[in-house]
Design a protein around this motif. Structure first.
Motif, PDB file in Angstrom:
ATOM      1  N   UNK A 171      64.525  48.814  15.275  1.00 64.71           N
ATOM      2  CA  UNK A 171      65.396  47.921  16.044  1.00 64.71           C
ATOM      3  C   UNK A 171      66.149  48.690  17.130  1.00 64.71           C
ATOM      4  N   UNK A 172      66.511  49.945  16.816  1.00 61.25           N
ATOM      5  CA  UNK A 172      67.196  50.756  17.836  1.00 61.25           C
ATOM      6  C   UNK A 172      66.243  50.990  19.012  1.00 61.25           C
ATOM      7  N   UNK A 173      64.987  51.276  18.693  1.00 53.80           N
ATOM      8  CA  UNK A 173      64.012  51.487  19.764  1.00 53.80           C
ATOM      9  C   UNK A 173      63.821  50.198  20.559  1.00 53.80           C
ATOM     10  N   UNK A 174      63.726  49.084  19.845  1.00 57.90           N
ATOM     11  CA  UNK A 174      63.556  47.793  20.531  1.00 57.90           C
ATOM     12  C   UNK A 174      64.695  47.543  21.517  1.00 57.90           C
ATOM     13  N   UNK A 175      65.918  47.953  21.096  1.00 58.78           N
ATOM     14  CA  UNK A 175      67.080  47.696  21.945  1.00 58.78           C
ATOM     15  C   UNK A 175      67.262  48.789  23.001  1.00 58.78           C
ATOM     16  N   UNK A 176      66.322  49.743  23.055  1.00 60.50           N
ATOM     17  CA  UNK A 176      66.424  50.829  24.032  1.00 60.50           C
ATOM     18  C   UNK A 176      67.523  51.813  23.661  1.00 60.50           C
ATOM     19  N   UNK A 177      67.844  51.922  22.374  1.00 65.83           N
ATOM     20  CA  UNK A 177      68.921  52.821  21.964  1.00 65.83           C
ATOM     21  C   UNK A 177      68.353  54.019  21.202  1.00 65.83           C
ATOM     22  N   UNK A 178      69.253  54.779  20.564  1.00 67.60           N
ATOM     23  CA  UNK A 178      68.886  56.034  19.929  1.00 67.60           C
ATOM     24  C   UNK A 178      68.257  55.821  18.545  1.00 67.60           C
ATOM     25  N   UNK A 179      67.054  56.399  18.307  1.00 63.00           N
ATOM     26  CA  UNK A 179      66.424  56.197  16.986  1.00 63.00           C
ATOM     27  C   UNK A 179      67.239  56.797  15.842  1.00 63.00           C
ATOM     28  N   UNK A 180      68.256  57.598  16.195  1.00 60.80           N
ATOM     29  CA  UNK A 180      69.068  58.171  15.108  1.00 60.80           C
ATOM     30  C   UNK A 180      69.869  57.122  14.346  1.00 60.80           C
ATOM     31  N   UNK A 181      69.853  55.889  14.826  1.00 64.15           N
ATOM     32  CA  UNK A 181      70.459  54.806  14.046  1.00 64.15           C
ATOM     33  C   UNK A 181      69.831  54.733  12.656  1.00 64.15           C
ATOM     34  N   UNK A 182      68.643  55.334  12.520  1.00 66.24           N
ATOM     35  CA  UNK A 182      68.013  55.317  11.189  1.00 66.24           C
ATOM     36  C   UNK A 182      68.879  56.012  10.128  1.00 66.24           C
ATOM     37  N   UNK A 183      69.783  56.908  10.576  1.00 65.15           N
ATOM     38  CA  UNK A 183      70.626  57.593   9.574  1.00 65.15           C
ATOM     39  C   UNK A 183      71.533  56.625   8.831  1.00 65.15           C
ATOM     40  N   UNK A 184      71.790  55.497   9.465  1.00 63.17           N
ATOM     41  CA  UNK A 184      72.547  54.449   8.777  1.00 63.17           C
ATOM     42  C   UNK A 184      71.763  53.991   7.545  1.00 63.17           C
ATOM     43  N   UNK A 185      70.453  53.849   7.723  1.00 61.36           N
ATOM     44  CA  UNK A 185      69.597  53.494   6.583  1.00 61.36           C
ATOM     45  C   UNK A 185      69.618  54.577   5.510  1.00 61.36           C
ATOM     46  N   UNK A 186      69.625  55.828   5.968  1.00 58.32           N
ATOM     47  CA  UNK A 186      69.689  56.944   5.009  1.00 58.32           C
ATOM     48  C   UNK A 186      70.973  56.904   4.192  1.00 58.32           C
ATOM     49  N   UNK A 187      72.079  56.710   4.905  1.00 52.16           N
ATOM     50  CA  UNK A 187      73.376  56.695   4.210  1.00 52.16           C
ATOM     51  C   UNK A 187      73.383  55.568   3.172  1.00 52.16           C
ATOM     52  N   UNK A 188      72.797  54.438   3.559  1.00 46.11           N
ATOM     53  CA  UNK A 188      72.760  53.305   2.635  1.00 46.11           C
ATOM     54  C   UNK A 188      71.932  53.608   1.406  1.00 46.11           C
ATOM     55  N   UNK A 189      70.805  54.257   1.637  1.00 43.69           N
ATOM     56  CA  UNK A 189      69.925  54.580   0.505  1.00 43.69           C
ATOM     57  C   UNK A 189      70.644  55.521  -0.472  1.00 43.69           C
ATOM     58  N   UNK A 190      71.345  56.478   0.082  1.00 43.87           N
ATOM     59  CA  UNK A 190      72.085  57.423  -0.774  1.00 43.87           C
ATOM     60  C   UNK A 190      73.200  56.687  -1.527  1.00 43.87           C
ATOM     61  N   UNK A 191      73.899  55.798  -0.820  1.00 43.52           N
ATOM     62  CA  UNK A 191      74.966  55.031  -1.491  1.00 43.52           C
ATOM     63  C   UNK A 191      74.390  54.240  -2.660  1.00 43.52           C
ATOM     64  N   UNK A 192      73.205  53.657  -2.457  1.00 45.34           N
ATOM     65  CA  UNK A 192      72.563  52.889  -3.528  1.00 45.34           C
ATOM     66  C   UNK A 192      72.322  53.743  -4.770  1.00 45.34           C
ATOM     67  N   UNK A 193      71.852  54.968  -4.553  1.00 46.64           N
ATOM     68  CA  UNK A 193      71.645  55.902  -5.675  1.00 46.64           C
ATOM     69  C   UNK A 193      72.940  56.171  -6.409  1.00 46.64           C
ATOM     70  N   UNK A 194      73.962  56.506  -5.612  1.00 48.48           N
ATOM     71  CA  UNK A 194      75.232  56.900  -6.218  1.00 48.48           C
ATOM     72  C   UNK A 194      75.834  55.729  -6.998  1.00 48.48           C
TER      73      UNK A 194
END
Ligand code: PFF
Length: 452
Positions: free
Chosen positions: A84-107
């Motif tokens: 979605x970040x790529x679609x919006x012409x923004x930074x693909x590093x928005x994926x780290x939000x997904x990473x943080x969420x995945x880690x929160x789910x584990x914890x």
């Protein structure tokens, strides 16, 4: 993205099953176990008011955003955010939000499964009649014994995680949907019964006053943060769980209407749990702020003394177990979906790895209630630390980032296309998501840091 009408993991068979599953994710230990005890610890009414305001002003708009992002991305949160970040012409590093969420789910799952294990232990205790005619002291002793036993807690924690993994392995329609189909209505009925019992317990007025009489002088900065964090926790927001569920949602379903239903049902269950528990607390001279054991120290008293209490108790703890299960599968789903997408694993293997990681951390949580109870960091044991870090920090910050992405990064026309709201409704949502939600989270953090 829009050209994909379905996720590779499958999709919900109907709007109704999505509602069930998302409500199943939202309604869980957070409503029945956590809401009452944190309300007790934070002084009652004023805390409840802040919590309700957060559900309305933050929870609902952010849930709409999270489902929308999930459905548009149609992948695990990490990959959804990247595309979605790529679609919006923004930074693909928005994926780290997904990473943080995945880690929160584990914890979260690491401690969630320990508490769900307590619920399972209580099914057995009820079955063997342990609550019948017991007084508050005896009920307290039962709970203390469970807390003191690493073996029992590890046993139930393990059992709960195995069941969770078995559900997750079976995939979207076979596993997740089936697990939640019959749960919600039955849970509701039992809670009503408990409320009726509480009304006759003698502490009803005091209990209601505690819950609904707002004395704002009792509210500390940390209570406000806890209320806000709980709004995210109870609605499963800020970590990708609702996003990944949204990715399995068919295109023709109205996201906003669905969100109102889910948030409404979640709030009603939490309030009912509070109305069932606090009268018992006051009628039996118990301590409202006694912490995570609160429901295990109060409800068995009701079951031990009411007609049919053995059966209702049994049903209640079974339902609590199911409510926890339908939430725990959503806690681990972002990680499982990602392992399948990026690591070439099949669902069973992915579930196994994810479950094993939670199991190990969960053992530490069990110890924090007994042999490691004195081991503290920032004055918190491991359980308290994980809870604080996830519910009070990671979820609100994740939610804020989701709001910023949906409000400022995504093209408004894309959001409009997904949401299909009437013009005015869309404007209200946009205003909330662009300004109100990020600002509110930010201000609460400033307040906690003492800047404000
Ligand atoms: N909403 C769940 C509850 O109230 O018990 C807990 C939860 C599930 C939190 C899924 C976060 C999540 F992603």
């Amino acid at each position: 993205m829009t050209d994909k009408s379905q996720s590779i993991h499958g999709q919900w068979s109907s709007r109704f099953t999505f509602i069930l599953a998302a409500t199943g994710s939202a309604v869980g230990l957070g409503n029945i176990w956590k809401f009452p005890y944190i309300t007790g610890e934070n002084g009652g009414g004023a805390f409840v008011m802040v919590y309700l305001m957060c559900i309305l002003g933050l929870g609902i708009p952010i849930m709409i955003a999270e489902i929308m992002l999930g459905r548009r991305g149609r992948q695990s949160p990490i990959n959804t955010m990247r595309s979605l970040a790529t679609e919006a012409g923004s930074d693909p590093r928005w994926q780290y939000l997904g990473w943080a969420g995945m880690i929160a789910g584990f914890l979260i799952l690491a401690y969630y499964s320990v508490i769900a294990g307590w619920a399972m232990a209580y099914i057995v205790k009820d079955f063997f009649g342990s609550f019948i005619n017991s007084d508050a002291m005896e009920i307290q002793r039962l709970f203390d014994n469970l807390m003191a036993s690493p073996f029992q807690q590890i046993f139930w924690h393990t059992a709960f995680l195995i069941i969770t993994m078995l559900c997750v392995m079976r995939g979207v329609q076979n596993g997740l949907e089936k697990a939640v189909r019959f749960l919600m209505p039955t849970l509701f009925v039992i809670l009503m019964l408990l409320v009726a019992y509480a009304m006759s317990s003698g502490g009803y007025e005091q209990g209601m006053a505690f819950l609904f009489h707002a004395d704002f002088s009792k509210l500390t900065a940390d209570s406000i943060l806890t209320a806000m964090g709980h709004a995210f926790f109870t609605l499963s927001l800020g970590m990708g769980a609702i996003m990944v569920y949204g990715s399995y949602l068919p295109n023709n379903v109205s996201i906003a209407k669905t969100t109102f239903f889910i948030a409404g049902a979640d709030t009603v269950v939490a309030l009912l749990a509070g109305i069932a528990i606090f009268p018992l607390v006051f009628a039996n001279n118990l301590e409202a702020g006694s912490g995570p054991g609160l429901i295990f120290q109060t409800l068995p008293l009701a079951f031990g003394h009411m007609t049919g209490g053995w059966l209702f108790g049994l049903l209640f703890f079974i339902l609590l177990f199911f409510a926890a299960l339908s939430s725990s599968i959503s806690l681990i789903e972002p990680a499982v979906a990602w392992l399948v997408e990026n690591n070439n694993m099949d669902r069973p293997t992915a579930s196994l790895w994810a479950g094993a990681a939670c199991w190990v951390l969960g053992i530490g949580v069990v110890f924090s209630f007994n042999i490691w109870s004195d081991l503290k960091l920032f004055d918190k044991n491991l359980f308290e630390l994980l809870d604080y870090l996830t519910a009070n920090m990671m979820l609100p910050l994740g939610g804020m980032a989701i709001a910023i992405f949906a409000g400022w990064i995504m093209q408004p026309k894309d959001a409009e296309e997904e949401l299909e709201l009437p013009a005015q409704g869309f404007q209200i949502w946009q205003f909330l998501i662009k300004y109100v939600s990020p600002a509110a989270v930010f201000l609460v953090f400033l307040h906690v840091l003492g800047v404000l």
